[in-house]
Structure formats: structure tokens, C-alpha cells
Design an enzyme around this catalytic site. Sequence first.
Site, PDB file in Angstrom:
ATOM      1  N   LYS A  61      -9.644 -21.227 -50.908  1.00 29.55           N
ATOM      2  CA  LYS A  61      -8.557 -22.196 -51.084  1.00 29.55           C
ATOM      3  C   LYS A  61      -7.596 -21.815 -52.220  1.00 29.55           C
ATOM      4  CE  LYS A  61     -11.132 -26.055 -49.074  1.00 29.55           C
ATOM      5  NZ  LYS A  61     -11.758 -27.376 -49.227  1.00 29.55           N
ATOM      6  N   HIS A  84     -19.542 -36.508 -44.129  1.00 21.80           N
ATOM      7  CA  HIS A  84     -20.643 -35.665 -44.635  1.00 21.80           C
ATOM      8  C   HIS A  84     -20.323 -35.208 -46.050  1.00 21.80           C
ATOM      9  CE1 HIS A  84     -18.577 -31.794 -44.665  1.00 21.80           C
ATOM     10  NE2 HIS A  84     -18.017 -32.159 -43.529  1.00 21.80           N
ATOM     11  N   TRP A  87     -19.525 -24.197 -47.897  1.00 20.22           N
ATOM     12  CA  TRP A  87     -18.169 -23.688 -48.098  1.00 20.22           C
ATOM     13  C   TRP A  87     -17.323 -24.592 -48.985  1.00 20.22           C
ATOM     14  CZ3 TRP A  87     -15.704 -20.655 -43.417  1.00 20.22           C
ATOM     15  CH2 TRP A  87     -16.432 -19.469 -43.247  1.00 20.22           C
ATOM     16  N   ASN A  88     -17.740 -25.847 -49.177  1.00 16.69           N
ATOM     17  CA  ASN A  88     -17.099 -26.672 -50.208  1.00 16.69           C
ATOM     18  C   ASN A  88     -17.414 -26.000 -51.551  1.00 16.69           C
ATOM     19  OD1 ASN A  88     -17.967 -29.778 -48.599  1.00 16.69           O
ATOM     20  ND2 ASN A  88     -16.009 -28.717 -48.572  1.00 16.69           N
ATOM     21  N   SER A 127     -20.631 -29.186 -48.468  1.00 16.07           N
ATOM     22  CA  SER A 127     -21.152 -28.106 -47.636  1.00 16.07           C
ATOM     23  C   SER A 127     -21.179 -26.811 -48.447  1.00 16.07           C
ATOM     24  CB  SER A 127     -20.265 -27.911 -46.413  1.00 16.07           C
ATOM     25  OG  SER A 127     -19.084 -27.212 -46.796  1.00 16.07           O
ATOM     26  N   TYR A 151      -8.981 -25.430 -38.551  1.00 11.49           N
ATOM     27  CA  TYR A 151      -8.062 -24.969 -39.588  1.00 11.49           C
ATOM     28  C   TYR A 151      -7.335 -23.663 -39.279  1.00 11.49           C
ATOM     29  CZ  TYR A 151      -7.605 -27.866 -43.748  1.00 11.49           C
ATOM     30  OH  TYR A 151      -7.228 -28.843 -44.647  1.00 11.49           O
ATOM     31  N   ARG A 157      -2.395 -28.340 -45.573  1.00 13.30           N
ATOM     32  CA  ARG A 157      -3.543 -29.232 -45.789  1.00 13.30           C
ATOM     33  C   ARG A 157      -3.204 -30.678 -45.490  1.00 13.30           C
ATOM     34  NH1 ARG A 157      -6.915 -29.579 -50.870  1.00 13.30           N
ATOM     35  NH2 ARG A 157      -8.551 -30.139 -49.408  1.00 13.30           N
ATOM     36  N   ARG A 158      -2.001 -31.090 -45.894  1.00 15.92           N
ATOM     37  CA  ARG A 158      -1.742 -32.530 -45.899  1.00 15.92           C
ATOM     38  C   ARG A 158      -0.520 -32.972 -45.103  1.00 15.92           C
ATOM     39  NH1 ARG A 158      -6.310 -32.719 -46.676  1.00 15.92           N
ATOM     40  NH2 ARG A 158      -7.432 -33.181 -48.601  1.00 15.92           N
ATOM     41  N   ARG A 167     -23.280 -29.916 -40.317  1.00 13.17           N
ATOM     42  CA  ARG A 167     -23.155 -30.652 -41.574  1.00 13.17           C
ATOM     43  C   ARG A 167     -23.012 -32.155 -41.334  1.00 13.17           C
ATOM     44  NH1 ARG A 167     -18.394 -27.501 -40.713  1.00 13.17           N
ATOM     45  NH2 ARG A 167     -16.400 -28.502 -41.135  1.00 13.17           N
ATOM     46  N   THR A 183     -12.813 -24.507 -44.054  1.00  8.79           N
ATOM     47  CA  THR A 183     -13.929 -24.481 -43.109  1.00  8.79           C
ATOM     48  C   THR A 183     -13.519 -24.786 -41.665  1.00  8.79           C
ATOM     49  OG1 THR A 183     -15.303 -25.271 -44.929  1.00  8.79           O
ATOM     50  CG2 THR A 183     -16.288 -25.241 -42.749  1.00  8.79           C
ATOM     51  N   GLU A 239     -14.414 -31.724 -37.334  1.00 11.18           N
ATOM     52  CA  GLU A 239     -13.375 -31.621 -38.366  1.00 11.18           C
ATOM     53  C   GLU A 239     -12.103 -31.021 -37.725  1.00 11.18           C
ATOM     54  OE1 GLU A 239     -11.516 -32.421 -40.453  1.00 11.18           O
ATOM     55  OE2 GLU A 239     -12.555 -32.168 -42.373  1.00 11.18           O
ATOM     56  N   HIS A 255     -16.301 -36.185 -40.156  1.00 10.17           N
ATOM     57  CA  HIS A 255     -15.590 -35.346 -41.108  1.00 10.17           C
ATOM     58  C   HIS A 255     -14.336 -36.059 -41.613  1.00 10.17           C
ATOM     59  CE1 HIS A 255     -17.994 -31.913 -39.517  1.00 10.17           C
ATOM     60  NE2 HIS A 255     -17.978 -32.664 -38.440  1.00 10.17           N
TER      61      HIS A 255
END
Lengths: 286, 261
Positions: free
Chosen positions: B101, B12, B17-18, B15, B93, B117-118, B63, B24, B90, B185
Site C-alpha cells: 500500500k 473480519h 496481508w493487513n 489478515s 482490487y 481506494r475510496r 478470512r 488484498t 471483498e 468484508h
Amino acid sequence: MALGKAPPAPGETGLGVTALDVSTLETYGTHTLVLLRHGESEWNLENRFTGWVDVDVSEKGAQEAINAGRLMHEANISLDIAFTSYQKRAIKTLNLALEELDALWIPVTKSWKLNERMYGDLQGLNKAETTQKFGDEQVTKWRRSYAVPPPPIKDDNPYHPKLDPKYKNIPKKQLPLSESLATTIDRVLPFFRQTIAPQLRKGKKVLIAAHGNSLRALVKILDNVPEDKIVGLNIPTGVPLVYRLNRNLKPVELPGHAELISGAYLGDPEWVQAKISGVKNQAKAR
Amino acid sequence: MSKKATLVFSRHGESEWNVANIFTGWVDVDLSEKGLGEAKGAGELLKAEGLKIDVAFTSYLKRAIKTCNLALEAADQLYVPTNKSWRLNERMYGGLTGLDKKETVVKHGAEQVQVWRRSFDIPPPPLEKDSKYHPSNEAKYKALDPKDVPDTECLKDTIARVMPYWEEAIVPELKAGKTVFVAAHGNSIRAIVKMIEGISDDVIPGLEIPTGTPLVYELDADLKPIASPLAVEPLKFGRYLGDAEKIKAAAEAVKNQTKVG
């Protein structure tokens, strides 16, 4: 929605006057079934016979769908599962209404069995021109008789469903070339029994977003409305019609139920009545 | 005659919140205007490619659902049966949900945030059960087994709950030679792509999946992916539809969301 557009006047939405609340409704019967007819389409605007042609909702029709969602939200309706047709005006109506209810995540089943009545060779023709060509009496017969279908769609008609990829999996003998209300019911009824009824029996709260004639078919099935009455029964667009059914899936007559049927429409009763009568709404100050 | 299947992913688009640059996860934020446009654009690319979708899958989050609906509509295929599952949601989180962020980077340091995050198997701190963002408060998760409702997830956890749905719901359609559309997502798509491409645990967290751009796989009768000359490293089999330069730029933009200064 376009910026700077004035919000609809209270008298135009039916909102703000909650005649029915789900807490009252739940004292009647066991199961919840909501019917919703899609709003104005692009061909309503152009006054053309539509049937199976996949026209879009107009701006107004999209607003009607959002409004329907708000009416259900106001009545505290919650839903578990939805059914709709293959036609985008119904699917989009459903999605817009579900979004207002914060219920976009519920399972949706789409079926051509809930499509609008297939209008044969009249599909695409302008209503006024058709009346001029065939005469008022003949057109009224095609539109409002119970069992007389319009002429079958011709093989070279650009609106023939065989040309539409969405129907490529339907066996040729099942693909209608024209339908009356009677034959529409013939394909809605088995779908209701085999696919929708089991969900109701499981206790699921069901929403069906469909079309004037496929909803007439459902109402006739539910309430056993006589043939001569069902043809003239106007189910207003964009107004959720709530049914409560008993354990045998027979409707229980609701307070404020509409004429001839057990179900009750959500929204301001005056607004609903005006919509049923097809009377143009006067915006009321509230 | 072997039945070839086609699998198309679409992540998607932008959003709300992006736009606000907030973590999110499972919060059910809407698409921004731009995100709505990206969904429509994805559908136009499907249409231009001549893809005839047989069945679609999406998550419980609007979304993705709206992306699915808008893409199908733009491809003139809104009637396609669509299945929704929380398992395509998604990554959840945890305690970072709802936090800005960049502020989180300032607070915890870029390295720690990068780990959350990664990393493959280090989850963010759990979300408090009484948080307004906790999924147990939502009607959409009421039918779930409570132990399936996460307080936080790392990518490894996300994969563990995506793959059973892949096996039970999506694989049978592919085995029948169908063209399957998955509108989901970043992390739920990573889960499946990892498996198809054979990407390692340490590479997958850094794989940027551009938004709104359909990612197409052709699979043989045994569901083995067929290599594509148009695949962009580190992918060997999947190819993106649309403009190659735009795709590269979009992947960079997602990476830069936690760049401070």
C-alpha cells in the site's frame, strides 16, 4: 499450534505413503463419497459417555482433523459439498479438514440427523463407574447391542436435549431420549436418501464428517453390513474413508478396501490397520 | 403481530496481508493471530448481547469464513446453518492486488491511490488474466459465469453484485423475522449498509467499518431499519456492540493504512 512442539512423527500421521490416489479411484464407479469420523474429544480424555452432549475436540482431535485434510490433499481428493452434525466436534473436524484442502468455501449442511447416537441417561457418566454400578454385561449390552438402547434420559438430567437451544425446533416426538444403533439408523437413513443421495446423483463429490455410530449407520446402509457385524465395526478416527458408488449409488469394491466394507481408508496401510485395531502406534523412522 | 428481524454484520479482523500492508481484494489470505482473536471477540460480544442467530452468511474467502465460524463458536452457535457466496467477497482490487500500500502511494501519489481506494465509481486498473492472483485460476470460481469473474471493481461494481444476493438469499430470512449474521468484508458490508442507511455515493466510500465489532440493525416487518440512540454518525440505525472508544480508534487505524510518513 503451540510453538516449540515437535511435529508428529511420520508413523503417527499415515502421511507420505499414498496408497490411493483419486486418479486410480475414478476408474471405479461414478460417484465419490468420503466419510470422516471426528477425532479425540474432551470426554474421550475423561472417559465419559458423550452421545449428544456437545463436547469439544481435544488438541489431539484437532490435529487428527488437520491430518485428515492432509491425507485427502495427498490423494488429490477434491470436494463439492459437505454434510455434518450439529455437534461441534464434528463441525470443527470438518472445518479444519476443509481448510487443509483449500475447500473452506464449499457449501456445508449441518443436521442433527448425523449426530452421534444419543446415549440416554448414561450421558455424562464415567465409563468405569458405570460398569462398576451396572456390571460389565449390562454396559456391554447398552454399548454394543444392535437394538437395545441405554435407559432413557431422565427429565431432570442436566444433559437433556430439551435444554439445548440447538434442538428447540425439533418436534418433541422426534427428540430421542435414548437410541440404539437401530434407531440411529432409522433417523440417518431418510436423511441420506432425501438430502445426501440427490447431491451424489448430481455428480457432487460429498464429504460427511460425523460420529462413530452415525457413520456405522451410513456404512450399514451402503454396504448392507449384517446387524451382528456392524455393532463391532470400528471406524478409526481421523482417517478419511473413501467410497466410490455406481450410478445406482451402490458401492464398488475398492482395492485395499477395509474388512466387511467396500470403501478404502486413505493413508499408510499399516498405520490405518493399527488405528482400526486400536493398537497404540509406534513411531516409525522413514 | 409484526415480525421484527435482526441483522448483524461482522467485518473480519486483521489478515496476514493487513499485517504486510498489501492490497488484498479476492486473494484468499488467512487471518493473522490478532484477526483470529477479533473473530472470537466478536462472538463473545454476540453472546453477551444475548443474540440468537438463526442463519449466517459469509463469503468464499477464508478470512470471512473463519471469522464466521469462530464467532459462532464463541457464541455457542456453531450449529447455525451457514451460507457462503462469492457475492459477499471483498471488492476485487484489480491490478493493485498484491502490491504494498505505501509503495503504491510513493509510486502513484497519495491522491491517485486515494481515488482507487475510496472513489465510488473509479476502479483500479484491471488485473492481467495471467497474473497468479487472477480469480479465474481458482477452483472456487470455476462454476461462475465467466462474465461475473471481475478483473477489477470499484465500489459501485461491488454493490451491483452484492445486492442480488441480498435480495435473493438474505431478505427472505429477514422477512421471516430471523436473526441473521453476515460475516464479510469492508466493501461488501458497505454495499448493504449504504442501502439501509440511505448513505450517498460520495459519503459511502469513506465510511469506515471497524473490524471484529458486530454492527446490529433492528428491522421492522417491512424491513425498514429502526433508529438506534446508540448509532454513531454517519449511521442513524446501526449500532456497534462493545466499547465506544475502541470503536472510534479502530476506524481511525484503517484510514491510516495509506498514510505515508
